[in-house]
Motif scaffolding. Structure first.
Motif, mmCIF file in Angstrom:
data_model
loop_
_atom_site.group_PDB
_atom_site.id
_atom_site.type_symbol
_atom_site.label_atom_id
_atom_site.label_comp_id
_atom_site.label_asym_id
_atom_site.label_seq_id
_atom_site.Cartn_x
_atom_site.Cartn_y
_atom_site.Cartn_z
ATOM 1 N N LEU A 41 0.828 -1.207 0.000
ATOM 2 C CA LEU A 41 0.000 0.000 0.000
ATOM 3 C C LEU A 41 0.864 1.260 0.000
ATOM 4 N N VAL A 42 1.836 1.324 0.887
ATOM 5 C CA VAL A 42 2.703 2.504 0.970
ATOM 6 C C VAL A 42 3.542 2.636 -0.295
ATOM 7 N N GLY A 43 3.950 1.513 -0.860
ATOM 8 C CA GLY A 43 4.684 1.569 -2.122
ATOM 9 C C GLY A 43 3.841 2.167 -3.236
ATOM 10 N N GLY A 44 2.550 1.837 -3.239
ATOM 11 C CA GLY A 44 1.652 2.427 -4.227
ATOM 12 C C GLY A 44 1.525 3.933 -4.051
ATOM 13 N N ILE A 45 1.409 4.372 -2.805
ATOM 14 C CA ILE A 45 1.319 5.809 -2.533
ATOM 15 C C ILE A 45 2.618 6.502 -2.943
ATOM 16 N N THR A 46 3.741 5.838 -2.679
ATOM 17 C CA THR A 46 5.042 6.393 -3.063
ATOM 18 C C THR A 46 5.115 6.603 -4.569
ATOM 19 N N ARG A 47 4.612 5.631 -5.303
ATOM 20 C CA ARG A 47 4.625 5.751 -6.771
ATOM 21 C C ARG A 47 3.660 6.845 -7.236
ATOM 22 N N LEU A 48 2.482 6.875 -6.676
ATOM 23 C CA LEU A 48 1.453 7.822 -7.115
ATOM 24 C C LEU A 48 1.827 9.270 -6.802
ATOM 25 N N THR A 49 2.606 9.472 -5.746
ATOM 26 C CA THR A 49 3.034 10.824 -5.383
ATOM 27 C C THR A 49 4.385 11.198 -6.004
ATOM 28 N N GLU A 50 4.888 10.324 -6.889
ATOM 29 C CA GLU A 50 6.190 10.556 -7.535
ATOM 30 C C GLU A 50 7.300 10.779 -6.503
ATOM 31 N N SER A 51 7.272 9.944 -5.453
ATOM 32 C CA SER A 51 8.219 10.125 -4.347
ATOM 33 C C SER A 51 9.424 9.202 -4.413
ATOM 34 N N GLY A 52 9.400 8.223 -5.311
ATOM 35 C CA GLY A 52 10.398 7.171 -5.281
ATOM 36 C C GLY A 52 11.831 7.595 -5.510
ATOM 37 N N LEU A 53 12.043 8.726 -6.183
ATOM 38 C CA LEU A 53 13.414 9.165 -6.479
ATOM 39 C C LEU A 53 13.887 10.283 -5.548
ATOM 40 N N SER A 54 13.117 10.534 -4.495
ATOM 41 C CA SER A 54 13.470 11.644 -3.595
ATOM 42 C C SER A 54 14.680 11.330 -2.732
ATOM 43 N N ILE A 55 14.954 10.049 -2.505
ATOM 44 C CA ILE A 55 16.148 9.645 -1.750
ATOM 45 C C ILE A 55 17.082 8.961 -2.728
ATOM 46 N N THR A 56 18.228 9.542 -2.949
ATOM 47 C CA THR A 56 19.114 9.098 -4.029
ATOM 48 C C THR A 56 20.180 8.106 -3.583
ATOM 49 N N GLU A 57 20.195 7.768 -2.287
ATOM 50 C CA GLU A 57 21.196 6.835 -1.779
ATOM 51 C C GLU A 57 20.518 5.774 -0.934
ATOM 52 N N TRP A 58 21.183 4.628 -0.777
ATOM 53 C CA TRP A 58 20.673 3.588 0.102
ATOM 54 C C TRP A 58 21.659 3.412 1.249
ATOM 55 N N ASN A 59 21.302 3.969 2.392
ATOM 56 C CA ASN A 59 22.126 3.857 3.587
ATOM 57 C C ASN A 59 21.389 2.982 4.595
ATOM 58 N N VAL A 60 21.870 1.755 4.750
ATOM 59 C CA VAL A 60 21.152 0.772 5.559
ATOM 60 C C VAL A 60 20.981 1.240 6.996
ATOM 61 N N ALA A 61 22.048 1.786 7.588
ATOM 62 C CA ALA A 61 21.988 2.192 9.002
ATOM 63 C C ALA A 61 21.578 3.653 9.155
ATOM 64 N N THR A 62 22.341 4.548 8.531
ATOM 65 C CA THR A 62 22.077 5.976 8.720
ATOM 66 C C THR A 62 20.768 6.414 8.072
ATOM 67 N N GLY A 63 20.274 5.635 7.119
ATOM 68 C CA GLY A 63 19.030 6.014 6.458
ATOM 69 C C GLY A 63 17.788 5.772 7.284
ATOM 70 N N ILE A 64 17.950 5.180 8.457
ATOM 71 C CA ILE A 64 16.785 4.911 9.312
ATOM 72 C C ILE A 64 16.150 6.212 9.776
ATOM 73 N N LEU A 65 16.979 7.191 10.087
ATOM 74 C CA LEU A 65 16.464 8.477 10.556
ATOM 75 C C LEU A 65 16.346 9.452 9.386
ATOM 76 N N PRO A 66 15.279 10.229 9.341
ATOM 77 C CA PRO A 66 15.155 11.262 8.308
ATOM 78 C C PRO A 66 16.039 12.444 8.676
ATOM 79 N N PRO A 67 16.230 13.402 7.790
ATOM 80 C CA PRO A 67 16.995 14.609 8.151
ATOM 81 C C PRO A 67 16.365 15.278 9.372
ATOM 82 N N LEU A 68 17.204 15.727 10.292
ATOM 83 C CA LEU A 68 16.710 16.312 11.546
ATOM 84 C C LEU A 68 16.967 17.807 11.656
ATOM 85 N N THR A 69 17.812 18.341 10.784
ATOM 86 C CA THR A 69 18.104 19.771 10.820
ATOM 87 C C THR A 69 17.850 20.365 9.439
#
Length: 362
Positions: A41-69
């Motif tokens: 379901l969330v993957g569908g929303i991601t596609r429909l909102t054109e959000s899939g390319l908003s994160i350009t890297e795959w960081n297994v550990a550091t990518g858990i948290l979103p930007p905080l500042t």
């Protein structure tokens, strides 16, 4: 006196004594299956909102948290502004940092759920394994499900990468279909294995259900529809027509074969939209057959299957008439996942019925 089989021992207070716990494992697998439905379901929303390319890297550990500042947000936005999608499309819309945060959220949430479902599967699997609670013969299958989940995540990253090169403003619809169909295969396998475990809990000597020829044929018909749906999503082909049952006032849309039949069949949004909306009726016919076939042996599975394909059909038509409304289209994809789960349950029931019939004859 005969000796009880190992599967018949189930001491919830002392699971470390080699006692199998098929019912507990079934409930765990059903929980993970529900998690996979949520991810679809969330993957569908991601596609429909054109959000899939908003994160350009795959960081297994550091990518858990979103930007905080704000500085971190600015850095992520700068990476996105370097993508073809932004340069060739989003820049013209005057995208602000607030707009970027919206699409970033859906991609980040989708990846977070993927991490969580991995933990929800791997940690209990290790616990059941250590405690000796996995019934004999099921360890390879449970490991295969773990590998399939990891493979699905890999396909997701390869999908994202396809939209970050050259002049691509969307991900490859081929890789998108691979990513989605692997998730749906994982969902079906989780449901099937959970039902095998429930059968084993009810009858210690029960064998895993086989896939009958009839069910395999239904699975093939359903696979074609799911593949078409993934291509329609990847090519934004849902916007090819907003009327139904006609397409832009025509029963059969105009098809341009100038680039060859193979290219047209796999790339033309009008043809794919047309095939997806009418192949659905072939799917409905085969699912009605399957639902009626298992009605006597598993009425619940039959009702679930009827309900799922009815909901899927109605939401598919509503998606077209709503001009691909975000929430209607997302509900349509959710219904697709539920349909896969219901189909797997019905096919499992068909296999158990076939197995019982053969046992009666012998």
């Amino acid at each position: 006196m005969s000796t009880p089989s190992p599967a018949s021992f189930s001491d919830p207070l002392r699971p470390g004594l080699g006692s199998s716990r098929p019912l507990a494992i079934a409930r765990w697998l059903e929980f993970v299956a529900g998690f996979v439905v949520l991810i679809v379901l969330v993957g569908g929303i991601t596609r429909l909102t054109e959000s899939g390319l908003s994160i350009t890297e795959w960081n297994v550990a550091t990518g858990i948290l979103p930007p905080l500042t704000e500085a971190q947000w600015a850095a992520e936005f700068a990476k996105y502004r370097a993508t073809p999608e932004y340069r060739l499309e989003a820049a013209a819309t005057g995208m602000t940092i607030a707009d970027f945060k919206f699409i970033f959220f859906w991609e980040w949430f989708h990846r977070l759920l993927a991490r969580l479902v991995g933990l929800a599967y791997a940690v209990p699997l290790a616990w059941f394994w250590i405690k000796g609670a996995i019934p004999a013969g099921f360890k390879p299958r449970l490991l295969a499900l773990l590998a399939l989940g990891g493979l699905q995540g890999l396909f997701g990253w390869l999908m994202v990468q396809s939209g970050l090169v050259g002049d691509m403003t969307d991900v490859s619809h081929f890789r998108l279909s691979l990513h989605l169909l692997t998730a749906l295969l994982l969902l079906a396998a989780l449901v099937w294995t959970a039902r095998d475990m429930r059968c084993l809990a009810a009858e210690p000597g029960a064998r895993p259900a086989p896939l009958t020829r009839g069910s395999a044929f239904v699975a093939l018909i359903l696979f074609v529809q799911l593949l078409l749906g993934a291509w329609v999503a990847g090519l934004n082909a849902g916007h090819a027509a907003y009327d139904w049952p006609l397409m832009n006032g025509r029963l059969v849309p105009e098809i341009d074969l100038a680039r060859g039949f193979a290219w047209t069949l796999t790339h033309d949004p009008f043809l794919l939209h047309f095939l997806h909306r009418w192949w659905a009726w072939v799917v409905v016919g085969t699912l009605i057959w399957l639902a009626r076939r298992v009605r006597r042996t598993d009425r619940t599975a039959s009702i679930a299957l009827h309900s799922a394909f009815g909901l899927m059909l109605v939401l598919g038509i509503a998606t077209v008439l709503s001009e691909v409304s975000l929430w209607v289209a997302a509900a349509h994809q959710l219904a697709g996942a539920l349909l896969v789960a219901a189909s797997a349950a019905a096919m499992h029931a068909d296999g158990m019925a076939r197995q019982a019939a053969l046992a009666d004859r012998s």
